[in-house]
Design a protein around this motif. Structure first.
Motif, PDB file in Angstrom:
ATOM      1  N   LYS A  90       3.673   6.903  -6.669  1.00 38.68           N
ATOM      2  CA  LYS A  90       3.375   6.660  -8.080  1.00 38.68           C
ATOM      3  C   LYS A  90       4.665   6.530  -8.883  1.00 38.68           C
ATOM      4  O   LYS A  90       4.798   5.638  -9.738  1.00 38.68           O
ATOM      5  CB  LYS A  90       2.509   7.787  -8.638  1.00 38.68           C
ATOM      6  CG  LYS A  90       2.069   7.587 -10.072  1.00 38.68           C
ATOM      7  CD  LYS A  90       1.173   8.730 -10.524  1.00 38.68           C
ATOM      8  CE  LYS A  90       0.739   8.536 -11.975  1.00 38.68           C
ATOM      9  NZ  LYS A  90      -0.131   9.668 -12.435  1.00 38.68           N
ATOM     10  N   ALA A  91       5.621   7.410  -8.612  1.00 33.68           N
ATOM     11  CA  ALA A  91       6.906   7.354  -9.324  1.00 33.68           C
ATOM     12  C   ALA A  91       7.662   6.072  -8.986  1.00 33.68           C
ATOM     13  O   ALA A  91       8.254   5.441  -9.867  1.00 33.68           O
ATOM     14  CB  ALA A  91       7.748   8.578  -8.963  1.00 33.68           C
ATOM     15  N   THR A  92       7.624   5.671  -7.722  1.00 32.66           N
ATOM     16  CA  THR A  92       8.300   4.442  -7.304  1.00 32.66           C
ATOM     17  C   THR A  92       7.681   3.223  -7.965  1.00 32.66           C
ATOM     18  O   THR A  92       8.391   2.329  -8.439  1.00 32.66           O
ATOM     19  CB  THR A  92       8.234   4.287  -5.774  1.00 32.66           C
ATOM     20  OG1 THR A  92       8.873   5.417  -5.164  1.00 32.66           O
ATOM     21  CG2 THR A  92       8.934   3.014  -5.328  1.00 32.66           C
ATOM     22  N   LEU A  93       6.345   3.182  -7.996  1.00 35.73           N
ATOM     23  CA  LEU A  93       5.651   2.048  -8.614  1.00 35.73           C
ATOM     24  C   LEU A  93       5.937   1.971 -10.110  1.00 35.73           C
ATOM     25  O   LEU A  93       6.125   0.883 -10.663  1.00 35.73           O
ATOM     26  CB  LEU A  93       4.147   2.163  -8.369  1.00 35.73           C
ATOM     27  CG  LEU A  93       3.686   1.951  -6.925  1.00 35.73           C
ATOM     28  CD1 LEU A  93       2.199   2.259  -6.784  1.00 35.73           C
ATOM     29  CD2 LEU A  93       3.980   0.528  -6.477  1.00 35.73           C
ATOM     30  N   ARG A  94       5.974   3.129 -10.757  1.00 35.86           N
ATOM     31  CA  ARG A  94       6.280   3.148 -12.186  1.00 35.86           C
ATOM     32  C   ARG A  94       7.687   2.644 -12.444  1.00 35.86           C
ATOM     33  O   ARG A  94       7.926   1.841 -13.365  1.00 35.86           O
ATOM     34  CB  ARG A  94       6.103   4.562 -12.745  1.00 35.86           C
ATOM     35  CG  ARG A  94       6.348   4.662 -14.251  1.00 35.86           C
ATOM     36  CD  ARG A  94       5.953   6.023 -14.792  1.00 35.86           C
ATOM     37  NE  ARG A  94       6.703   7.105 -14.167  1.00 35.86           N
ATOM     38  CZ  ARG A  94       6.173   7.988 -13.345  1.00 35.86           C
ATOM     39  NH1 ARG A  94       4.888   7.907 -13.004  1.00 35.86           N
ATOM     40  NH2 ARG A  94       6.908   8.955 -12.813  1.00 35.86           N
TER      41      ARG A  94
ATOM     42  N   TYR B   7       5.199  -4.588  -5.696  1.00 39.41           N
ATOM     43  CA  TYR B   7       4.330  -3.553  -6.269  1.00 39.41           C
ATOM     44  C   TYR B   7       3.065  -3.411  -5.417  1.00 39.41           C
ATOM     45  O   TYR B   7       2.630  -2.297  -5.084  1.00 39.41           O
ATOM     46  CB  TYR B   7       3.967  -3.923  -7.702  1.00 39.41           C
ATOM     47  CG  TYR B   7       3.222  -2.841  -8.462  1.00 39.41           C
ATOM     48  CD1 TYR B   7       3.907  -1.945  -9.279  1.00 39.41           C
ATOM     49  CD2 TYR B   7       1.843  -2.717  -8.357  1.00 39.41           C
ATOM     50  CE1 TYR B   7       3.231  -0.954  -9.973  1.00 39.41           C
ATOM     51  CE2 TYR B   7       1.156  -1.734  -9.036  1.00 39.41           C
ATOM     52  CZ  TYR B   7       1.850  -0.859  -9.850  1.00 39.41           C
ATOM     53  OH  TYR B   7       1.167   0.120 -10.531  1.00 39.41           O
ATOM     54  N   LYS B   8       2.480  -4.547  -5.045  1.00 40.17           N
ATOM     55  CA  LYS B   8       1.262  -4.526  -4.230  1.00 40.17           C
ATOM     56  C   LYS B   8       1.546  -3.971  -2.838  1.00 40.17           C
ATOM     57  O   LYS B   8       0.753  -3.203  -2.282  1.00 40.17           O
ATOM     58  CB  LYS B   8       0.681  -5.936  -4.119  1.00 40.17           C
ATOM     59  CG  LYS B   8       0.101  -6.468  -5.423  1.00 40.17           C
ATOM     60  CD  LYS B   8      -0.480  -7.862  -5.233  1.00 40.17           C
ATOM     61  CE  LYS B   8      -1.110  -8.379  -6.530  1.00 40.17           C
ATOM     62  NZ  LYS B   8      -1.673  -9.750  -6.366  1.00 40.17           N
ATOM     63  N   ARG B   9       2.700  -4.362  -2.271  1.00 42.29           N
ATOM     64  CA  ARG B   9       3.033  -3.896  -0.927  1.00 42.29           C
ATOM     65  C   ARG B   9       3.272  -2.396  -0.923  1.00 42.29           C
ATOM     66  O   ARG B   9       2.761  -1.675  -0.053  1.00 42.29           O
ATOM     67  CB  ARG B   9       4.269  -4.626  -0.407  1.00 42.29           C
ATOM     68  CG  ARG B   9       4.870  -3.994   0.839  1.00 42.29           C
ATOM     69  CD  ARG B   9       5.808  -4.920   1.555  1.00 42.29           C
ATOM     70  NE  ARG B   9       5.067  -5.935   2.300  1.00 42.29           N
ATOM     71  CZ  ARG B   9       5.637  -6.776   3.155  1.00 42.29           C
ATOM     72  NH1 ARG B   9       6.937  -6.728   3.354  1.00 42.29           N
ATOM     73  NH2 ARG B   9       4.921  -7.664   3.796  1.00 42.29           N
ATOM     74  N   ILE B  10       4.028  -1.902  -1.894  1.00 40.93           N
ATOM     75  CA  ILE B  10       4.328  -0.466  -1.932  1.00 40.93           C
ATOM     76  C   ILE B  10       3.074   0.349  -2.205  1.00 40.93           C
ATOM     77  O   ILE B  10       2.896   1.443  -1.685  1.00 40.93           O
ATOM     78  CB  ILE B  10       5.413  -0.176  -3.000  1.00 40.93           C
ATOM     79  CG1 ILE B  10       6.742  -0.804  -2.571  1.00 40.93           C
ATOM     80  CG2 ILE B  10       5.601   1.325  -3.194  1.00 40.93           C
ATOM     81  CD1 ILE B  10       7.830  -0.708  -3.614  1.00 40.93           C
ATOM     82  N   SER B  11       2.168  -0.209  -3.033  1.00 42.57           N
ATOM     83  CA  SER B  11       0.939   0.516  -3.355  1.00 42.57           C
ATOM     84  C   SER B  11       0.059   0.736  -2.130  1.00 42.57           C
ATOM     85  O   SER B  11      -0.803   1.624  -2.127  1.00 42.57           O
ATOM     86  CB  SER B  11       0.144  -0.240  -4.427  1.00 42.57           C
ATOM     87  OG  SER B  11      -0.294  -1.498  -3.937  1.00 42.57           O
TER      88      SER B  11
ATOM     89  N   ILE C  28       7.505 -12.453 -10.126  1.00 44.57           N
ATOM     90  CA  ILE C  28       6.732 -12.741  -8.907  1.00 44.57           C
ATOM     91  C   ILE C  28       6.982 -11.691  -7.837  1.00 44.57           C
ATOM     92  O   ILE C  28       6.035 -11.069  -7.309  1.00 44.57           O
ATOM     93  CB  ILE C  28       7.071 -14.140  -8.370  1.00 44.57           C
ATOM     94  CG1 ILE C  28       6.572 -15.219  -9.340  1.00 44.57           C
ATOM     95  CG2 ILE C  28       6.457 -14.349  -6.979  1.00 44.57           C
ATOM     96  CD1 ILE C  28       6.989 -16.620  -8.962  1.00 44.57           C
ATOM     97  N   TYR C  29       8.255 -11.475  -7.504  1.00 45.34           N
ATOM     98  CA  TYR C  29       8.545 -10.560  -6.408  1.00 45.34           C
ATOM     99  C   TYR C  29       8.385  -9.099  -6.823  1.00 45.34           C
ATOM    100  O   TYR C  29       8.095  -8.254  -5.970  1.00 45.34           O
ATOM    101  CB  TYR C  29       9.940 -10.826  -5.854  1.00 45.34           C
ATOM    102  CG  TYR C  29       9.961 -12.048  -4.975  1.00 45.34           C
ATOM    103  CD1 TYR C  29       9.405 -12.023  -3.706  1.00 45.34           C
ATOM    104  CD2 TYR C  29      10.502 -13.246  -5.432  1.00 45.34           C
ATOM    105  CE1 TYR C  29       9.392 -13.148  -2.900  1.00 45.34           C
ATOM    106  CE2 TYR C  29      10.492 -14.386  -4.636  1.00 45.34           C
ATOM    107  CZ  TYR C  29       9.932 -14.330  -3.372  1.00 45.34           C
ATOM    108  OH  TYR C  29       9.913 -15.453  -2.589  1.00 45.34           O
TER     109      TYR C  29
END
Length: 362
Positions: free
Chosen positions: A243-247, A229-233, A223-224
């Motif tokens: 992109k690297a952080t999300l991956r 992921y949505k917040r950072i995007s 969940i978190y």
């Protein structure tokens, strides 16, 4: 993960002493403690397994000694970064201490009397040395999850130096308090010789809670992890870095959720098949549990690896580049004081988002 019992009805006992005090005499049948067999509980599993048990014990003793040395190095690095004042660094330091305590207790467990068959430790203490390190390991995962929750729900709280908002702090205290209560109840049930039915109820309730807690932690990471992921995007920052952080966040979320799930299903299967009531099955189950502990420990050490976020000695990472960015923004908008204030505020917010991302320990 409480110790199971085995039983045999070939010998008519009258008291627990007839079961060598390694089991309970119920209706003239000895119901033995874990890792003991025989009609009068006189045959330890270690005798039956012989060299196989010795190899198992030495392998995991050496493994946890090596892990402890690696944890000590990382703990030192974590506390070296503590002075930077970043909440992420403090979280890593606290988690490394918890993991270090777990590894040290495991070394004691394997060094002395892992299956309580040679009467060095009382059976109750052996159970404590088996269960309590698991409590510490799960505590480190709870800290990690609740930090994610606190970060998502209250970024200002995190940036002001508080790891948890009130709700997550309460959840952490309740979850750990219940688990610790079960640990105490398990020890007392053996020290005070609770009846077998009461001990079974405590063990069953504990296993149910353990299952629920593990599933909740796994779902919590999903969940978190998704919410973060949505917040950072949505952050206005360098696309490649984002992109690297999300991956990395996606990989960490999958690994953490899968790892927690791996603890539950196999453990339930092993207990349903009553593996631990037989020497070979008990050894296989023990190998599985302790191998998984090593994997989870290494996994968390990799995720929480202490490292400064940049070349600067103050641990702020991209402070230099941020300063350059601020100067460019200030110069570009020098002609309008009203716009300058707004642009400066926007730049500050973007920089806070960047700091926020670093605090997630990805």
């Amino acid at each position: 993960m409480a110790f199971e019992t085995s039983s045999s009805g070939d010998f008519a006992c009258l008291t627990n002493e007839d079961c060598n005090n390694l089991g309970e005499c119920i209706q003239n049948i000895c119901h033995c403690n874990g890792y003991v067999s025989g009609s009068n509980c006189s045959t330890p599993f270690t005798e039956i397994l012989g060299n196989s048990f010795t190899a198992f014990r030495l392998f995991f003793l050496i493994s946890f000694i090596l892990l402890t040395l690696y944890i000590i190095v990382n703990t030192y690095k974590s506390f070296h970064l503590w002075s930077h004042g970043k909440v992420g660094f403090k979280l890593k330091a606290i988690n490394h201490l918890v993991i270090l305590a777990f590894a040290i207790l495991r070394i004691i467990y394997f060094s002395v009397d892992p299956w309580s068959n040679i009467d060095i430790f009382p059976y109750a203490l052996s159970i404590f040395l088996y269960n309590f390190p698991l409590y510490l390991l799960f505590t480190s995962y709870q800290l990690f999850l609740l930090y994610w929750a606190g970060t998502y729900h209250s970024v200002s709280s995190v940036e002001s130096g508080n790891i948890f908002i009130p709700k997550t702090k309460a959840a952490f205290i309740v979850c750990n308090g219940i688990w610790f209560g079960f640990e105490v109840a398990g020890v007392l049930s053996n020290l005070l010789k609770f009846s077998r039915s009461v001990s079974q109820i405590i063990s069953l309730t504990f296993n149910i809670y353990l299952t629920m807690a593990s599933v909740t932690i796994g779902i919590g990471f999903v969940i978190y992890g998704t919410l973060l992921y949505k917040r950072i995007s949505k952050l206005q920052t360098n696309k490649e870095k984002k992109k690297a952080t999300l991956r990395k966040l996606l990989i960490i979320t999958i690994i953490l959720s899968f790892s927690i799930s791996c603890i539950i299903v196999p453990s339930i299967v092993f207990n349903m098949l009553k593996f631990v009531q037989h020497p070979t099955g008990a050894l296989i189950y023990a190998c599985f549990v302790h191998a998984l502990e090593c994997i989870l420990t290494v996994e968390e050490l990799v995720i929480l690896k202490p490292r400064a976020t940049g070349p600067n000695s103050n641990g702020t990472g991209n402070d230099k580049s941020m300063t350059t960015f601020d100067k460019r923004s200030s110069g570009a908008n020098h002609t309008g004081s009203g716009v300058d204030t707004k642009s400066g505020a926007d730049a500050e917010n973007n920089n806070k988002d960047g700091v926020r991302k670093k605090l997630l320990c990805f």
